[in-house]
Scaffold this motif. Structure first.
Motif, mmCIF file in Angstrom:
data_model
loop_
_atom_site.group_PDB
_atom_site.id
_atom_site.type_symbol
_atom_site.label_atom_id
_atom_site.label_comp_id
_atom_site.label_asym_id
_atom_site.label_seq_id
_atom_site.Cartn_x
_atom_site.Cartn_y
_atom_site.Cartn_z
ATOM 1 N N PRO A 177 36.163 83.248 110.440
ATOM 2 C CA PRO A 177 36.801 84.060 109.163
ATOM 3 C C PRO A 177 38.333 83.664 109.260
ATOM 4 N N LEU A 178 38.871 83.803 110.077
ATOM 5 C CA LEU A 178 40.559 83.469 110.288
ATOM 6 C C LEU A 178 40.755 82.191 109.719
ATOM 7 N N ALA A 179 39.930 81.188 110.035
ATOM 8 C CA ALA A 179 39.947 79.779 109.621
ATOM 9 C C ALA A 179 39.949 79.700 108.219
ATOM 10 N N SER A 180 38.973 80.492 107.572
ATOM 11 C CA SER A 180 38.766 80.612 106.255
ATOM 12 C C SER A 180 39.963 81.326 105.531
ATOM 13 N N ARG A 181 40.658 82.084 106.003
ATOM 14 C CA ARG A 181 41.705 82.889 105.501
ATOM 15 C C ARG A 181 42.924 81.877 105.362
ATOM 16 N N CYS A 182 43.115 81.395 106.492
ATOM 17 C CA CYS A 182 44.156 80.287 106.759
ATOM 18 C C CYS A 182 44.144 79.066 105.709
ATOM 19 N N ILE A 183 42.968 78.502 105.744
ATOM 20 C CA ILE A 183 42.904 77.358 104.811
ATOM 21 C C ILE A 183 43.189 77.880 103.296
ATOM 22 N N LYS A 184 42.662 78.981 102.944
ATOM 23 C CA LYS A 184 42.949 79.483 101.527
ATOM 24 C C LYS A 184 44.348 79.616 101.243
ATOM 25 N N ALA A 185 45.247 79.830 102.391
ATOM 26 C CA ALA A 185 46.757 80.067 102.386
ATOM 27 C C ALA A 185 47.344 78.750 102.214
ATOM 28 N N GLY A 186 46.621 77.715 102.440
ATOM 29 C CA GLY A 186 47.239 76.505 102.494
ATOM 30 C C GLY A 186 47.446 75.645 104.080
ATOM 31 N N ALA A 187 47.198 76.530 104.950
ATOM 32 C CA ALA A 187 47.539 75.815 106.367
ATOM 33 C C ALA A 187 46.329 74.929 106.766
ATOM 34 N N ASP A 188 46.892 74.086 107.619
ATOM 35 C CA ASP A 188 45.892 73.318 108.383
ATOM 36 C C ASP A 188 45.460 74.109 109.523
ATOM 37 N N VAL A 189 44.018 73.980 109.693
ATOM 38 C CA VAL A 189 43.404 74.713 110.815
ATOM 39 C C VAL A 189 42.559 73.659 111.518
ATOM 40 N N ILE A 190 42.861 74.120 112.843
ATOM 41 C CA ILE A 190 41.966 73.225 114.101
ATOM 42 C C ILE A 190 41.324 74.044 114.981
ATOM 43 N N GLY A 191 40.004 73.763 115.302
ATOM 44 C CA GLY A 191 39.331 74.465 116.428
ATOM 45 C C GLY A 191 39.771 73.954 117.680
ATOM 46 N N PRO A 192 39.664 74.614 118.712
ATOM 47 C CA PRO A 192 39.980 74.142 120.106
ATOM 48 C C PRO A 192 39.314 73.048 120.436
ATOM 49 N N THR A 193 38.074 72.642 120.128
ATOM 50 C CA THR A 193 37.296 71.287 120.221
ATOM 51 C C THR A 193 38.072 70.278 119.556
ATOM 52 N N GLY A 194 38.940 70.456 118.731
ATOM 53 C CA GLY A 194 39.498 69.379 117.734
ATOM 54 C C GLY A 194 38.982 69.213 116.462
ATOM 55 N N LYS A 195 37.868 70.124 116.095
ATOM 56 C CA LYS A 195 37.302 69.918 114.963
ATOM 57 C C LYS A 195 38.117 70.616 113.777
ATOM 58 N N PRO A 196 38.810 69.783 112.761
ATOM 59 C CA PRO A 196 39.438 70.413 111.715
ATOM 60 C C PRO A 196 38.670 71.374 110.837
ATOM 61 N N PHE A 197 39.182 72.372 110.308
ATOM 62 C CA PHE A 197 38.212 73.057 109.202
ATOM 63 C C PHE A 197 38.985 72.843 107.996
ATOM 64 N N THR A 198 38.378 72.529 107.159
ATOM 65 C CA THR A 198 38.758 72.066 105.867
ATOM 66 C C THR A 198 38.025 72.960 104.781
ATOM 67 N N THR A 199 38.754 72.768 103.386
ATOM 68 C CA THR A 199 38.249 73.448 102.298
ATOM 69 C C THR A 199 36.768 72.869 102.195
ATOM 70 N N ASP A 200 36.505 71.778 102.377
ATOM 71 C CA ASP A 200 34.948 71.301 102.408
ATOM 72 C C ASP A 200 34.314 71.841 103.500
ATOM 73 N N SER A 201 34.772 72.318 104.460
ATOM 74 C CA SER A 201 33.695 72.206 105.667
ATOM 75 C C SER A 201 33.606 73.796 106.225
ATOM 76 N N ILE A 202 34.650 74.614 105.504
ATOM 77 C CA ILE A 202 34.627 75.909 105.926
ATOM 78 C C ILE A 202 33.397 76.825 105.267
ATOM 79 N N GLY A 203 32.865 76.412 104.163
ATOM 80 C CA GLY A 203 31.750 77.178 103.602
ATOM 81 C C GLY A 203 30.654 77.113 104.479
ATOM 82 N N MET A 204 30.168 75.999 104.891
ATOM 83 C CA MET A 204 29.011 75.572 105.683
ATOM 84 C C MET A 204 29.306 76.405 107.098
ATOM 85 N N ALA A 205 30.645 76.153 107.651
ATOM 86 C CA ALA A 205 30.880 76.843 108.750
ATOM 87 C C ALA A 205 30.690 78.389 108.908
#
Length: 159
Positions: free
Chosen positions: A82-110
């Motif tokens: 949920p935090l990743a989703s909020r940050c993506i909407k704000a325009g930030a780059d978001v990366i999980g600790p495993t190196g998986k980037p959260f993107t506009t395209d992937s956050i809905g499925m996540a």
């Protein structure tokens, strides 16, 4: 000539983050400001570019602090979907600790997967959590963080 972009800042959702040392190392190499956000005291290196942010105890206090500052030019390190989703909407780059980037395209499925797993755990159908953090995850994370920084520098953001 376009207006130069601001400095790159890294925000770490630190309470359960297994890659803080890696963030410090990469940030030092690029001379970037790091905000280590937690609701309990945490040791950090003595470096003026690394700032500890203690937030009030509460379920979303650290998330809210980070989300309020997330914007283009920020890199957020979190496993919190949920935090990743909020940050993506704000325009930030978001990366999980495993190196998986959260993107506009992937956050809905996540988000959908997270909600499904939460439902399955609450009914007792699934009892395990995510797989353990591995050495390969650390390496993947380092690559993803470097890539995000390079991309932002190419876009005009500075260190």
């Amino acid at each position: 000539m376009p207006e130069p972009a601001g400095p790159i800042a890294i925000y770490v959702d630190a309470d359960a983050c297994p890659v803080k040392a890696e963030v410090y190392k990469v940030a030092e190499r690029h001379r970037l400001k790091v905000f280590v956000v937690a609701n309990s005291f945490m040791q950090i290196p003595r470096d003026p570019m690394i700032e500890r942010v203690l937030v009030a105890a509460g379920p979303d206090a650290a998330d809210d602090w980070i989300a309020e500052r997330a914007a283009r030019g920020a890199i957020v390190i979190t496993a919190d979907i949920p935090l990743a989703s909020r940050c993506i909407k704000a325009g930030a780059d978001v990366i999980g600790p495993t190196g998986k980037p959260f993107t506009t395209d992937s956050i809905g499925m996540a988000l959908a997967t997270r909600n499904l797993m939460e439902d399955l755990r609450s009914t007792g159908e699934v009892t395990g959590g995510p797989r353990p953090f591995a050495a390969k995850d650390r390496s993947t994370f380092l690559s993803a963080l470097d890539l995000a920084i390079v991309r932002l520098k190419r876009a005009g953001f500075g260190g």
